[in-house]
Design a protein around this motif. Structure first.
Motif, PDB file in Angstrom:
ATOM      1  N   HIS A   1       0.815  -1.211   0.000  1.00  0.00           N
ATOM      2  CA  HIS A   1       0.000   0.000   0.000  1.00  0.00           C
ATOM      3  C   HIS A   1       0.851   1.265   0.000  1.00  0.00           C
ATOM      4  CE1 HIS A   1      -2.301  -3.235   2.065  1.00  0.00           C
ATOM      5  NE2 HIS A   1      -3.228  -2.852   1.199  1.00  0.00           N
ATOM      6  N   VAL A   2       2.165   1.114  -0.165  1.00  0.00           N
ATOM      7  CA  VAL A   2       3.093   2.244  -0.180  1.00  0.00           C
ATOM      8  C   VAL A   2       3.783   2.301  -1.535  1.00  0.00           C
ATOM      9  CG1 VAL A   2       5.183   3.215   0.856  1.00  0.00           C
ATOM     10  CG2 VAL A   2       3.477   2.109   2.310  1.00  0.00           C
ATOM     11  N   ARG A   3       3.860   3.503  -2.114  1.00  0.00           N
ATOM     12  CA  ARG A   3       4.493   3.648  -3.419  1.00  0.00           C
ATOM     13  C   ARG A   3       5.178   5.010  -3.514  1.00  0.00           C
ATOM     14  NH1 ARG A   3       0.287   3.804  -6.195  1.00  0.00           N
ATOM     15  NH2 ARG A   3       0.295   5.886  -7.133  1.00  0.00           N
ATOM     16  N   LEU A   4       6.369   5.025  -4.057  1.00  0.00           N
ATOM     17  CA  LEU A   4       7.084   6.275  -4.281  1.00  0.00           C
ATOM     18  C   LEU A   4       7.020   6.611  -5.767  1.00  0.00           C
ATOM     19  CD1 LEU A   4       8.898   8.551  -3.154  1.00  0.00           C
ATOM     20  CD2 LEU A   4      10.878   7.099  -3.688  1.00  0.00           C
ATOM     21  N   ASP A   5       6.366   7.722  -6.091  1.00  0.00           N
ATOM     22  CA  ASP A   5       6.290   8.221  -7.461  1.00  0.00           C
ATOM     23  C   ASP A   5       7.120   9.492  -7.548  1.00  0.00           C
ATOM     24  OD1 ASP A   5       4.545   6.197  -8.280  1.00  0.00           O
ATOM     25  OD2 ASP A   5       2.789   7.328  -7.620  1.00  0.00           O
ATOM     26  N   ASP A   6       8.285   9.372  -8.168  1.00  0.00           N
ATOM     27  CA  ASP A   6       9.204  10.501  -8.245  1.00  0.00           C
ATOM     28  C   ASP A   6       9.549  10.954  -6.830  1.00  0.00           C
ATOM     29  OD1 ASP A   6      10.830  12.364  -9.362  1.00  0.00           O
ATOM     30  OD2 ASP A   6       9.232  13.758  -9.889  1.00  0.00           O
ATOM     31  N   THR A   7       9.040  12.090  -6.377  1.00  0.00           N
ATOM     32  CA  THR A   7       9.347  12.551  -5.015  1.00  0.00           C
ATOM     33  C   THR A   7       8.109  12.536  -4.120  1.00  0.00           C
ATOM     34  OG1 THR A   7       8.981  14.862  -5.630  1.00  0.00           O
ATOM     35  CG2 THR A   7      11.246  14.007  -5.807  1.00  0.00           C
ATOM     36  N   ILE A   8       7.038  11.867  -4.545  1.00  0.00           N
ATOM     37  CA  ILE A   8       5.810  11.796  -3.753  1.00  0.00           C
ATOM     38  C   ILE A   8       5.636  10.383  -3.218  1.00  0.00           C
ATOM     39  CG2 ILE A   8       3.325  12.155  -3.699  1.00  0.00           C
ATOM     40  CD1 ILE A   8       4.915  14.680  -4.262  1.00  0.00           C
ATOM     41  N   LEU A   9       5.642  10.260  -1.892  1.00  0.00           N
ATOM     42  CA  LEU A   9       5.403   8.971  -1.253  1.00  0.00           C
ATOM     43  C   LEU A   9       3.917   8.871  -0.952  1.00  0.00           C
ATOM     44  CD1 LEU A   9       6.622   6.371  -0.045  1.00  0.00           C
ATOM     45  CD2 LEU A   9       6.714   7.579   2.150  1.00  0.00           C
ATOM     46  N   ARG A  10       3.249   7.865  -1.519  1.00  0.00           N
ATOM     47  CA  ARG A  10       1.809   7.690  -1.356  1.00  0.00           C
ATOM     48  C   ARG A  10       1.528   6.474  -0.482  1.00  0.00           C
ATOM     49  NH1 ARG A  10       2.273   9.798  -6.701  1.00  0.00           N
ATOM     50  NH2 ARG A  10       1.012  11.707  -6.890  1.00  0.00           N
TER      51      ARG A  10
END
Length: 319
Positions: free
Chosen positions: A175-184
């Protein structure tokens, strides 16, 4: 969905920490709903009699049906070397406004009776109940628990160094994902906010009492991600029986004990935790046992699992 804007996609923005206080407070969720924490059932059974003398009404009130806990009881830790004494002492100066707001966030309809009254008195009772809970149910097991948490941090550090920050976050929790510099971070609740880690950094804390990634309820709190620690399944396993003396004399006690542990497929990391030795030492013995035809191995995801062969089974059983 919680989103943390990393001030820089580099290793210096992220730190790891271990918090005895976090584990103590989050474990209250296992008391409230044991069915959601099946791997902690051995601990729950072992501490059942010890809990009889505790203020369970107050401890129970520190969670709700959604298994939320007050943010002021899980402040962001800053070191992998945290001590319960220091963490509890730091809570003594919790502002009254923070205590009231955090308790209201957990119990928005109405506070349980044990949490009503002068805030200073409520805080004193909460800290006393947590101290007693630690002494009765955590102190006897904390060394074992900390070993699992430290092993997790070592593993995450290796993933981060070898494969990068994004790979490390992906491995932490689905349920955790790093997109570029955004941690969701995807949560079960409707909680949502976005905040930057600039000037504050991001702390990652492994937990034995977290089933999925969790964050503070409020965006005003320092950026913090609590996630399930690896190796929990090994935490309460009963130590292996003493291997046959004849086998220990033949191949050495260390290798005989390893062989006895490998009735089911197990990774090097799990073996190192259970035997309290380094993975390097474990690997040396595993290679020797495999070369002798006593073990087989197979890759499972990123881990290599070892398992006794039929020959290994015959040696252990003396047949």
């Amino acid at each position: 969905m919680i989103e943390y804007e990393l001030a820089g996609n580099d290793l210096g923005e992220v730190r790891f920490a271990i918090s005895p206080l976090h584990e103590l407070v989050l474990s209250l969720r296992a008391l409230r709903d044991p069915g959601r924490f099946p791997l902690q059932l051995p601990w729950l059974r072992a501490t059942e009699s010890a809990r009889a003398g505790l203020d369970m009404d107050l401890l129970w009130a520190l969670t709700n049906e959604a298994l939320w806990t007050p943010d002021f009881l899980t402040p962001r830790p800053y070191s992998p070397l945290g001590r319960i004494e220091d963490e509890l002492s730091a809570l003594v100066d919790t502002p009254a406004s923070v205590l009231r707001a955090d308790l209201a966030a957990v119990h928005p309809a109405a506070l349980p009776s044990v949490l009503r009254g002068r805030t200073a008195t409520v805080l004193r009772h909460v800290l006393a109940a947590l101290r007693d809970y630690w002494d009765a149910c955590f102190e006897p097991y904390w060394t074992r628990m900390r070993t699992i948490l430290e092993a997790d941090i070592v593993y995450r550090g290796r993933v981060m160094a070898n494969a990068g920050l994004a790979a490390m976050f992906t491995d932490i929790d689905p349920h955790v994902r790093l997109d570029d510099t955004i941690l969701r971070i995807r949560l079960r609740s409707d909680l949502t906010y976005r905040t930057s880690t600039a000037g504050r950094g991001l702390t990652l804390t492994p937990s034995l009492f977290s089933r999925r990634a969790a964050t503070p309820i409020s965006p005003d709190k320092p950026p913090h991600l609590i996630y399930p620690a690896r190796g929990l399944a090994t935490l309460w396993q009963t130590p292996a029986a003493t291997p046959p003396a004849a086998l220990a004399n033949l191949i050495g006690r260390a290798r005989a004990r390893l062989l006895s542990l490998l009735e089911t497929p197990t990774s090097t990391t799990e073996l190192a935790i259970r035997l309290n030795v380094t993975p390097t030492a474990i690997n040396q013995h595993l290679r020797a046992l495999q070369a002798a035809g006593l073990l087989t191995s197979a890759r499972h995801g990123r881990s290599v699992l070892y398992h006794r062969t039929d020959l290994g089974d015959h040696l252990i059983r003396g047949t």
